[in-house]
Design a protein around this motif. Sequence first.
Motif, PDB file in Angstrom:
ATOM      1  N   ASP A 152     -10.769  -3.245   9.669  1.00 62.37           N
ATOM      2  CA  ASP A 152     -10.181  -2.062  10.311  1.00 62.37           C
ATOM      3  C   ASP A 152      -9.345  -2.416  11.546  1.00 62.37           C
ATOM      4  OD1 ASP A 152     -10.118   0.915  10.282  1.00 62.37           O
ATOM      5  OD2 ASP A 152     -10.766   0.552  12.350  1.00 62.37           O
ATOM      6  N   LYS A 153      -8.311  -1.608  11.730  1.00 63.90           N
ATOM      7  CA  LYS A 153      -7.366  -1.829  12.833  1.00 63.90           C
ATOM      8  C   LYS A 153      -8.055  -1.897  14.198  1.00 63.90           C
ATOM      9  CE  LYS A 153      -3.073   0.098  14.724  1.00 63.90           C
ATOM     10  NZ  LYS A 153      -3.439  -0.010  16.115  1.00 63.90           N
ATOM     11  N   SER A 154      -9.137  -1.118  14.371  1.00 66.81           N
ATOM     12  CA  SER A 154      -9.760  -1.089  15.699  1.00 66.81           C
ATOM     13  C   SER A 154     -10.275  -2.473  16.106  1.00 66.81           C
ATOM     14  CB  SER A 154     -10.887  -0.065  15.732  1.00 66.81           C
ATOM     15  OG  SER A 154     -11.883  -0.410  14.807  1.00 66.81           O
ATOM     16  N   ARG A 197     -13.399  12.855  -3.565  1.00 69.34           N
ATOM     17  CA  ARG A 197     -13.277  13.984  -4.478  1.00 69.34           C
ATOM     18  C   ARG A 197     -12.472  13.613  -5.726  1.00 69.34           C
ATOM     19  NH1 ARG A 197     -13.576  19.959  -2.307  1.00 69.34           N
ATOM     20  NH2 ARG A 197     -13.324  21.004  -4.286  1.00 69.34           N
ATOM     21  N   GLU A 198     -11.403  12.809  -5.542  1.00 66.42           N
ATOM     22  CA  GLU A 198     -10.613  12.372  -6.702  1.00 66.42           C
ATOM     23  C   GLU A 198     -11.464  11.461  -7.563  1.00 66.42           C
ATOM     24  OE1 GLU A 198      -6.544  10.717  -5.742  1.00 66.42           O
ATOM     25  OE2 GLU A 198      -7.462  10.808  -3.771  1.00 66.42           O
ATOM     26  N   PHE A 199     -12.217  10.647  -6.894  1.00 69.21           N
ATOM     27  CA  PHE A 199     -13.020   9.641  -7.567  1.00 69.21           C
ATOM     28  C   PHE A 199     -14.096  10.286  -8.435  1.00 69.21           C
ATOM     29  CE2 PHE A 199     -15.359   5.556  -7.184  1.00 69.21           C
ATOM     30  CZ  PHE A 199     -14.294   4.774  -7.581  1.00 69.21           C
ATOM     31  N   TYR A 236      -0.052  13.149  -7.566  1.00 68.26           N
ATOM     32  CA  TYR A 236       1.349  13.026  -7.156  1.00 68.26           C
ATOM     33  C   TYR A 236       1.649  11.587  -6.712  1.00 68.26           C
ATOM     34  CZ  TYR A 236       5.301  13.303  -3.930  1.00 68.26           C
ATOM     35  OH  TYR A 236       6.463  13.062  -3.264  1.00 68.26           O
ATOM     36  N   VAL A 237       0.765  11.033  -5.854  1.00 63.90           N
ATOM     37  CA  VAL A 237       0.976   9.673  -5.336  1.00 63.90           C
ATOM     38  C   VAL A 237       0.967   8.676  -6.501  1.00 63.90           C
ATOM     39  CG1 VAL A 237       0.063   7.862  -3.816  1.00 63.90           C
ATOM     40  CG2 VAL A 237      -0.004  10.248  -3.078  1.00 63.90           C
ATOM     41  N   LEU A 238       0.011   8.858  -7.400  1.00 63.23           N
ATOM     42  CA  LEU A 238      -0.110   7.954  -8.556  1.00 63.23           C
ATOM     43  C   LEU A 238       1.193   7.938  -9.378  1.00 63.23           C
ATOM     44  CD1 LEU A 238      -2.030   6.287 -10.478  1.00 63.23           C
ATOM     45  CD2 LEU A 238      -2.529   8.458 -11.594  1.00 63.23           C
ATOM     46  N   GLN A 291      -1.390  -6.881   6.988  1.00 62.94           N
ATOM     47  CA  GLN A 291      -0.582  -5.671   6.816  1.00 62.94           C
ATOM     48  C   GLN A 291      -0.418  -5.086   8.209  1.00 62.94           C
ATOM     49  OE1 GLN A 291      -2.519  -2.748   4.345  1.00 62.94           O
ATOM     50  NE2 GLN A 291      -0.989  -1.179   4.726  1.00 62.94           N
ATOM     51  N   GLY A 292       0.798  -4.856   8.613  1.00 55.77           N
ATOM     52  CA  GLY A 292       0.952  -4.295   9.961  1.00 55.77           C
ATOM     53  C   GLY A 292       2.393  -4.256  10.376  1.00 55.77           C
ATOM     54  N   TYR A 293       2.640  -3.480  11.451  1.00 58.09           N
ATOM     55  CA  TYR A 293       4.011  -3.302  11.928  1.00 58.09           C
ATOM     56  C   TYR A 293       4.664  -4.636  12.285  1.00 58.09           C
ATOM     57  CZ  TYR A 293       2.827   1.683  12.538  1.00 58.09           C
ATOM     58  OH  TYR A 293       2.450   2.980  12.348  1.00 58.09           O
ATOM     59  N   TYR A 294       3.839  -5.614  12.676  1.00 58.26           N
ATOM     60  CA  TYR A 294       4.401  -6.900  13.092  1.00 58.26           C
ATOM     61  C   TYR A 294       5.260  -7.508  11.979  1.00 58.26           C
ATOM     62  CZ  TYR A 294       4.789 -11.614  14.865  1.00 58.26           C
ATOM     63  OH  TYR A 294       5.291 -12.810  15.302  1.00 58.26           O
ATOM     64  N   ALA A 341      -6.063  -8.113   7.102  1.00 56.32           N
ATOM     65  CA  ALA A 341      -6.150  -7.501   8.435  1.00 56.32           C
ATOM     66  C   ALA A 341      -5.184  -6.330   8.477  1.00 56.32           C
ATOM     67  CB  ALA A 341      -5.797  -8.531   9.491  1.00 56.32           C
ATOM     68  N   GLU A 342      -5.690  -5.159   8.893  1.00 59.11           N
ATOM     69  CA  GLU A 342      -4.860  -3.938   8.940  1.00 59.11           C
ATOM     70  C   GLU A 342      -4.327  -3.716  10.343  1.00 59.11           C
ATOM     71  OE1 GLU A 342      -6.251  -0.252   6.655  1.00 59.11           O
ATOM     72  OE2 GLU A 342      -8.050  -0.954   7.664  1.00 59.11           O
ATOM     73  N   GLY A 343      -3.132  -3.201  10.428  1.00 56.07           N
ATOM     74  CA  GLY A 343      -2.608  -2.741  11.721  1.00 56.07           C
ATOM     75  C   GLY A 343      -2.293  -3.858  12.696  1.00 56.07           C
ATOM     76  N   GLU A 389       0.860  -1.185   0.000  1.00 56.15           N
ATOM     77  CA  GLU A 389       0.000   0.000   0.000  1.00 56.15           C
ATOM     78  C   GLU A 389       0.894   1.233   0.000  1.00 56.15           C
ATOM     79  OE1 GLU A 389      -2.657   0.439   3.381  1.00 56.15           O
ATOM     80  OE2 GLU A 389      -3.608   2.214   2.493  1.00 56.15           O
ATOM     81  N   ALA A 390       0.540   2.198  -0.838  1.00 50.87           N
ATOM     82  CA  ALA A 390       1.293   3.456  -0.855  1.00 50.87           C
ATOM     83  C   ALA A 390       0.636   4.407   0.127  1.00 50.87           C
ATOM     84  CB  ALA A 390       1.272   4.059  -2.250  1.00 50.87           C
ATOM     85  N   LEU A 391       1.434   4.990   1.017  1.00 51.43           N
ATOM     86  CA  LEU A 391       0.891   5.922   2.013  1.00 51.43           C
ATOM     87  C   LEU A 391       1.567   7.277   1.849  1.00 51.43           C
ATOM     88  CD1 LEU A 391       1.003   3.322   4.853  1.00 51.43           C
ATOM     89  CD2 LEU A 391      -1.098   4.369   4.003  1.00 51.43           C
ATOM     90  N   LEU A 392       0.752   8.286   1.809  1.00 52.62           N
ATOM     91  CA  LEU A 392       1.269   9.634   1.631  1.00 52.62           C
ATOM     92  C   LEU A 392       2.046  10.071   2.865  1.00 52.62           C
ATOM     93  CD1 LEU A 392       0.981  12.189  -0.224  1.00 52.62           C
ATOM     94  CD2 LEU A 392      -0.868  12.865   1.299  1.00 52.62           C
ATOM     95  N   ARG A 393       3.109  10.829   2.671  1.00 50.56           N
ATOM     96  CA  ARG A 393       3.811  11.444   3.795  1.00 50.56           C
ATOM     97  C   ARG A 393       3.891  12.942   3.533  1.00 50.56           C
ATOM     98  NH1 ARG A 393       2.116   7.968   5.888  1.00 50.56           N
ATOM     99  NH2 ARG A 393       3.041   6.125   6.804  1.00 50.56           N
ATOM    100  N   TRP A 394       3.665  13.725   4.596  1.00 54.02           N
ATOM    101  CA  TRP A 394       3.624  15.177   4.430  1.00 54.02           C
ATOM    102  C   TRP A 394       4.356  15.816   5.599  1.00 54.02           C
ATOM    103  CZ3 TRP A 394       0.545  18.500   7.686  1.00 54.02           C
ATOM    104  CH2 TRP A 394       0.524  19.831   7.266  1.00 54.02           C
TER     105      TRP A 394
END
Length: 555
Positions: free
Chosen positions: A481-483, A400-402, A373-375, A535-538, A514-516, A339-344
Amino acid sequence: MQLLNMLSDAVVISDEMGTITSANQYCLNLFGYEDNELIGQNVKVLMPPEMASKHDGFLAKYKATHTSKLMGKRTEIAAVTKSGKKIEIEIFLSELFRDNIKKYVAVIRDTSHIKQLEGLVLNSALYDDLTKLRTRYALSLDFEKLLLTELRYGYVSAVMLDIDEFQKLNTVFGRETGDIILKLLAHKISLMAQNHEAATYRVSGDRFLIISTNSLEETESADRVICMNDIAAIIPEIGQALNLPVSITAVCMRRPISDLSKKSILQLLEKSLETARRDGNGGKLSQASDVGIDYALELDALSMKLKSEMNNKSGFSLNHLDIAIQPKVNDHKKIVSCEALLRWKDPDFKLLYLSDFIRVAESTGAIIDVGHYVLRRVCKLLSELEPENRVRIYINLSIREFADKDFIDKIIGCCKEYKVSHYLLGFELTESMIAIDIEMVRSRLIELVALGFEIAVDDFGTGQSNLKYIHQLPVSSIKIDKSFIDDINGEADNYPVVDSIIEMAGHMKRTTVAEGVETAVQAKYLWENGVDEIQGYYYHKPMPENDILNLLSKH
Ligand code: C2E
Ligand code: MG
Ligand code: MG
């Protein structure tokens, strides 16, 4: 008369002296009289005493001057029934000449029920049906009134409380239980607030506000005016009383009322609440809410900055953007996609979280440039990998992009430019985004899938929608979802929400991700219970471009 009796308005005809000569059936019913009981009586019997005493004078004046406030237009006045009950009516008064004799005709409509209805509507706007507390709308009215009083020179102390993961409590224990939690919390805090001469509001679903404007002294602190200790005591009581894992986050603040014209009290507290929760203060009281207020001000500044950049010809500046890539693995721990995640990182905005940057970028329209930009970065990255090392990279999308009409052309153009096959790109849509406009989303997804792109549903379980929606969409994977994953701590034998998502997704032939995932216990449970990818830090944290290039080359 027969005709008049068919009307659903009351009609009373009187002579020049005010003596009633006819009254239709509706009139008798409305005023509670028997058949001919009204004939011969003066119209004054239908009026409240204060109006009746002036009526002869009005008649005389009308005869002399031919002017009357009532004649020829609809007017709302009060009337009295035979039993003396006051009712609200609308009256239309006109003259009628027959055989040269003048009569007055009054057409009367009973508006009491309309007034009652108006009262009810207003009441339900001011008071919440479930908890009987005043609403967010009532708060804005109360605040407007307050600004007109001496108290506007004083201080406002406020506490905002929000139940942690209320949506999840609703999902797991049912809405009825959710309602009970809300009612109990509302009851307890309003009792406590009364002791401190403070007012309580339910400002949204599971969010309450206690507010006091009584103290003028600067030295008072918010937690003394509204006693935070009392609130701290309520929190465990609710969970214990219901034997449920209820926790609450609360924040408090105290500001001069004059400060609040720029930023409303609710916005400041809501921001503060989010910060408290993100900083891990969920379930506790967070009193250092000044951080939250600085945060709210930074958010405001960002919004202004993006708005002004969007008005410039050159558009949004992409200077502070970057991407990170996080792998997803299968049960052989092999990387199957990323997964690509934006960083700002803008040095002017040290506090803001990515999700808030994205929210502001969405509201200002800058997200279209950000998404593009991400694309481009993702396509470039894929083009730098040897073909045998390439895996699909998913990109997060905003509604909005969609909805942007050039959206699909841009994707196709970018793939062409970097010579990237369509099957190597995937898109993640959140569940709440799908719910905004399911028809638009469906038609766009069909187009994307026909072109060879893959679709995943992000943050599944947090929105209002359900698997029924997903069934109708060409979606290939569902990200839990991670929660829900956070709940897996090894203390219980099973985790019904996670289990049922995996099971239902399996029936629908959708892959589950499974996320997170952060711990071995979570990973073990998920693999054993049939999740397809993790997908997760583990396994892997989001990493910079160079690291993922290395990792995939060795994989
Ligand atoms: P998301 O799409 O659900 O992304 C997953 C988030 O979880 C990421 O946060 C990721 O860094 C984080 N994460 C992954 N594994 C773990 C873990 O084991 N523990 C913890 N604590 N966190 C983990 P991030 O990067 O802060 O992104 C937040 C959200 O911002 C994303 O949630 C997504 O909705 C949005 N976002 C990110 N990049 C983009 C983008 O390019 N465009 C759009 N429209 N939204 C984006
Ligand atoms: Mg995502
Ligand atoms: Mg997610």
